[in-house]
Design a protein around this motif. Sequence first.
Motif, PDB file in Angstrom:
ATOM      1  N   GLU A 109       5.616  -4.918 -24.851  1.00 13.19           N
ATOM      2  CA  GLU A 109       7.055  -4.575 -24.820  1.00 13.19           C
ATOM      3  C   GLU A 109       7.397  -3.576 -23.706  1.00 13.19           C
ATOM      4  N   ALA A 110       6.394  -3.094 -23.002  1.00  8.88           N
ATOM      5  CA  ALA A 110       6.652  -2.079 -21.969  1.00  8.88           C
ATOM      6  C   ALA A 110       7.121  -2.709 -20.658  1.00  8.88           C
ATOM      7  N   ARG A 111       7.890  -1.941 -19.886  1.00  7.50           N
ATOM      8  CA  ARG A 111       8.251  -2.346 -18.516  1.00  7.50           C
ATOM      9  C   ARG A 111       7.320  -1.635 -17.550  1.00  7.50           C
ATOM     10  N   VAL A 112       7.170  -2.209 -16.353  1.00  9.72           N
ATOM     11  CA  VAL A 112       6.232  -1.629 -15.385  1.00  9.72           C
ATOM     12  C   VAL A 112       6.985  -0.970 -14.225  1.00  9.72           C
ATOM     13  N   VAL A 113       6.727   0.317 -14.034  1.00  9.18           N
ATOM     14  CA  VAL A 113       7.246   1.020 -12.858  1.00  9.18           C
ATOM     15  C   VAL A 113       6.046   1.337 -11.972  1.00  9.18           C
ATOM     16  N   SER A 114       6.080   0.816 -10.760  1.00  8.27           N
ATOM     17  CA  SER A 114       4.961   1.130  -9.865  1.00  8.27           C
ATOM     18  C   SER A 114       5.432   2.036  -8.742  1.00  8.27           C
ATOM     19  N   TYR A 115       4.596   3.020  -8.477  1.00 10.37           N
ATOM     20  CA  TYR A 115       4.808   3.923  -7.363  1.00 10.37           C
ATOM     21  C   TYR A 115       4.801   3.052  -6.106  1.00 10.37           C
ATOM     22  N   VAL A 116       5.581   3.427  -5.107  1.00 12.41           N
ATOM     23  CA  VAL A 116       5.629   2.616  -3.884  1.00 12.41           C
ATOM     24  C   VAL A 116       4.250   2.585  -3.200  1.00 12.41           C
ATOM     25  N   ASN A 117       3.404   3.562  -3.532  1.00  8.93           N
ATOM     26  CA  ASN A 117       2.016   3.578  -3.013  1.00  8.93           C
ATOM     27  C   ASN A 117       1.178   2.551  -3.770  1.00  8.93           C
ATOM     28  N   THR A 118       1.529   1.276  -3.595  1.00  7.61           N
ATOM     29  CA  THR A 118       0.796   0.163  -4.214  1.00  7.61           C
ATOM     30  C   THR A 118       0.811  -1.010  -3.230  1.00  7.61           C
ATOM     31  N   THR A 119      -0.013  -2.013  -3.507  1.00  7.06           N
ATOM     32  CA  THR A 119      -0.007  -3.210  -2.658  1.00  7.06           C
ATOM     33  C   THR A 119       1.231  -4.057  -2.982  1.00  7.06           C
ATOM     34  N   ALA A 120       1.550  -4.978  -2.090  1.00  9.12           N
ATOM     35  CA  ALA A 120       2.690  -5.876  -2.320  1.00  9.12           C
ATOM     36  C   ALA A 120       2.450  -6.714  -3.580  1.00  9.12           C
ATOM     37  N   GLU A 121       1.204  -7.076  -3.816  1.00  8.03           N
ATOM     38  CA  GLU A 121       0.858  -7.893  -4.978  1.00  8.03           C
ATOM     39  C   GLU A 121       1.186  -7.159  -6.281  1.00  8.03           C
ATOM     40  N   ILE A 122       0.918  -5.854  -6.316  1.00  4.73           N
ATOM     41  CA  ILE A 122       1.236  -5.056  -7.514  1.00  4.73           C
ATOM     42  C   ILE A 122       2.751  -4.907  -7.651  1.00  4.73           C
ATOM     43  N   LYS A 123       3.433  -4.713  -6.524  1.00  7.07           N
ATOM     44  CA  LYS A 123       4.898  -4.589  -6.596  1.00  7.07           C
ATOM     45  C   LYS A 123       5.501  -5.864  -7.183  1.00  7.07           C
ATOM     46  N   ALA A 124       4.925  -7.004  -6.791  1.00  9.67           N
ATOM     47  CA  ALA A 124       5.437  -8.295  -7.266  1.00  9.67           C
ATOM     48  C   ALA A 124       5.288  -8.445  -8.775  1.00  9.67           C
ATOM     49  N   GLU A 125       4.348  -7.720  -9.358  1.00  4.74           N
ATOM     50  CA  GLU A 125       4.110  -7.783 -10.812  1.00  4.74           C
ATOM     51  C   GLU A 125       4.852  -6.672 -11.553  1.00  4.74           C
ATOM     52  N   SER A 126       5.696  -5.907 -10.834  1.00  2.00           N
ATOM     53  CA  SER A 126       6.361  -4.745 -11.437  1.00  2.00           C
ATOM     54  C   SER A 126       7.845  -5.016 -11.672  1.00  2.00           C
ATOM     55  N   ASP A 127       8.423  -4.269 -12.619  1.00  2.00           N
ATOM     56  CA  ASP A 127       9.863  -4.393 -12.861  1.00  2.00           C
ATOM     57  C   ASP A 127      10.653  -3.553 -11.875  1.00  2.00           C
ATOM     58  N   ALA A 128      10.079  -2.413 -11.500  1.00  2.00           N
ATOM     59  CA  ALA A 128      10.751  -1.547 -10.520  1.00  2.00           C
ATOM     60  C   ALA A 128       9.694  -0.741  -9.781  1.00  2.00           C
ATOM     61  N   CYS A 129      10.039  -0.363  -8.566  1.00  2.00           N
ATOM     62  CA  CYS A 129       9.197   0.578  -7.826  1.00  2.00           C
ATOM     63  C   CYS A 129       9.910   1.918  -7.812  1.00  2.00           C
ATOM     64  N   CYS A 130       9.194   2.950  -7.407  1.00  2.00           N
ATOM     65  CA  CYS A 130       9.821   4.260  -7.239  1.00  2.00           C
ATOM     66  C   CYS A 130       9.031   5.030  -6.199  1.00  2.00           C
ATOM     67  N   THR A 131       9.605   6.107  -5.713  1.00  2.00           N
ATOM     68  CA  THR A 131       8.833   7.035  -4.881  1.00  2.00           C
ATOM     69  C   THR A 131       8.817   8.357  -5.641  1.00  2.00           C
ATOM     70  N   SER A 132       8.156   9.346  -5.074  1.00  2.00           N
ATOM     71  CA  SER A 132       8.122  10.635  -5.776  1.00  2.00           C
ATOM     72  C   SER A 132       9.520  11.262  -5.808  1.00  2.00           C
ATOM     73  N   ALA A 133      10.401  10.822  -4.891  1.00  2.00           N
ATOM     74  CA  ALA A 133      11.752  11.391  -4.838  1.00  2.00           C
ATOM     75  C   ALA A 133      12.627  10.892  -5.992  1.00  2.00           C
ATOM     76  N   ASN A 134      12.376   9.682  -6.488  1.00  2.00           N
ATOM     77  CA  ASN A 134      13.288   9.156  -7.525  1.00  2.00           C
ATOM     78  C   ASN A 134      12.566   8.612  -8.764  1.00  2.00           C
ATOM     79  N   ALA A 135      11.300   8.985  -8.943  1.00  2.00           N
ATOM     80  CA  ALA A 135      10.511   8.454 -10.069  1.00  2.00           C
ATOM     81  C   ALA A 135      11.176   8.743 -11.419  1.00  2.00           C
ATOM     82  N   ILE A 136      11.700   9.959 -11.580  1.00  2.00           N
ATOM     83  CA  ILE A 136      12.299  10.323 -12.880  1.00  2.00           C
ATOM     84  C   ILE A 136      13.525   9.431 -13.144  1.00  2.00           C
ATOM     85  N   ALA A 137      14.370   9.279 -12.141  1.00  2.00           N
ATOM     86  CA  ALA A 137      15.590   8.468 -12.309  1.00  2.00           C
ATOM     87  C   ALA A 137      15.246   7.002 -12.597  1.00  2.00           C
TER      88      ALA A 137
END
Length: 305
Positions: A109-137
């Motif tokens: 039931e969880a959603r996946v947030v991946s830090y932008v410091n990931t491969t494109a393949e991981i981003k493709a499997e994520s619901d959203a990306c974030c950076t350290s500037a906007n991770a909380i939001a």
Amino acid sequence: MEKSNDTHLVEKITHLKEEKDAIILVHNYQRGEIQDIADFLGDSLALSRQAGELTCKMIVFCGVRFMAETAKIISPDKVVLLPRKEASCPMANMINKEELQKMKIKYPEARVVSYVNTTAEIKAESDACCTSANAIAVVQNIDAERVIFIPDKNLANYVSRFTDKEVIPYNGYCYVHVRIRAEDIKKAKKIHPDAVVFVHPECPPEVIELADEVASTAGMLKLARASEARKFIIGTEEGLIYRLKKENPEKKFFAAGPALICRNMKLTRLEDVYLSLKEERYKVEVEDNIASRARKALNEMLKYA
Ligand code: 13P
Ligand code: SF4
């Protein structure tokens, strides 16, 4: 006076940039001489945004691979070059698709947030990306009470302090920021008792505990500019200290302990940028099927400041 080799290289880079309609994007951790030739210098969020807004034909990305890959995904019609093909972020390679898959199965039931410091393949499997500037939001706004946050355990821990959501971390980390120890901060504070302490959220929790401000590299630049303080202890990669000093000559910036150097960020030299433009190397490509899914996660990231 005879021109130095660097001056010659900068002239050749400027000429090639015009000829090829190229823009140089530079991350805040790059060497000083690379920061000095930047068309845009920034943190990962600002550079991702910039990549989407540019109208040039070519981007030379002076940073690490995940940043150049992000620029290519956001701006697929441009040629994106990474001057050193081996410049990659070790943290981005700490999690692979299979490991993420296991987490998804464990927390369906969880959603996946991946830090932008990931491969494109991981981003493709994520619901959203974030950076350290906007991770909380990003975590706060994602439509789920449980969030798988990958790969940085320290950033995950930091984010979890600001949300009631359950943040499920992975065990990745940045080999540069985990070198800062609480004792380093205490020692630096003793030497400079009137200094303000800034640390990056990739630092361990006991270091974050001792900081006056926790911020991304762009966040630190903004805080330093606005602050009345005259001295600052900086807990992040030393490339940022170069920029802080350049932009605030009347203020003093000290490293929090021994100089923190990201070897990967420091690979790129002027010669590499010149050769990159001249020979159009090394082209960053992302498979269409991966890019289109990763773009959705990146667009979520770009919604938040
Ligand atoms: P910023 O997003 O703060 O620029 O940081 C990127 C990074 O790689 C931190 O180690
Ligand atoms: Fe990766 Fe750390 Fe280097 Fe940033 S400083 S690029 S997170 S290894």
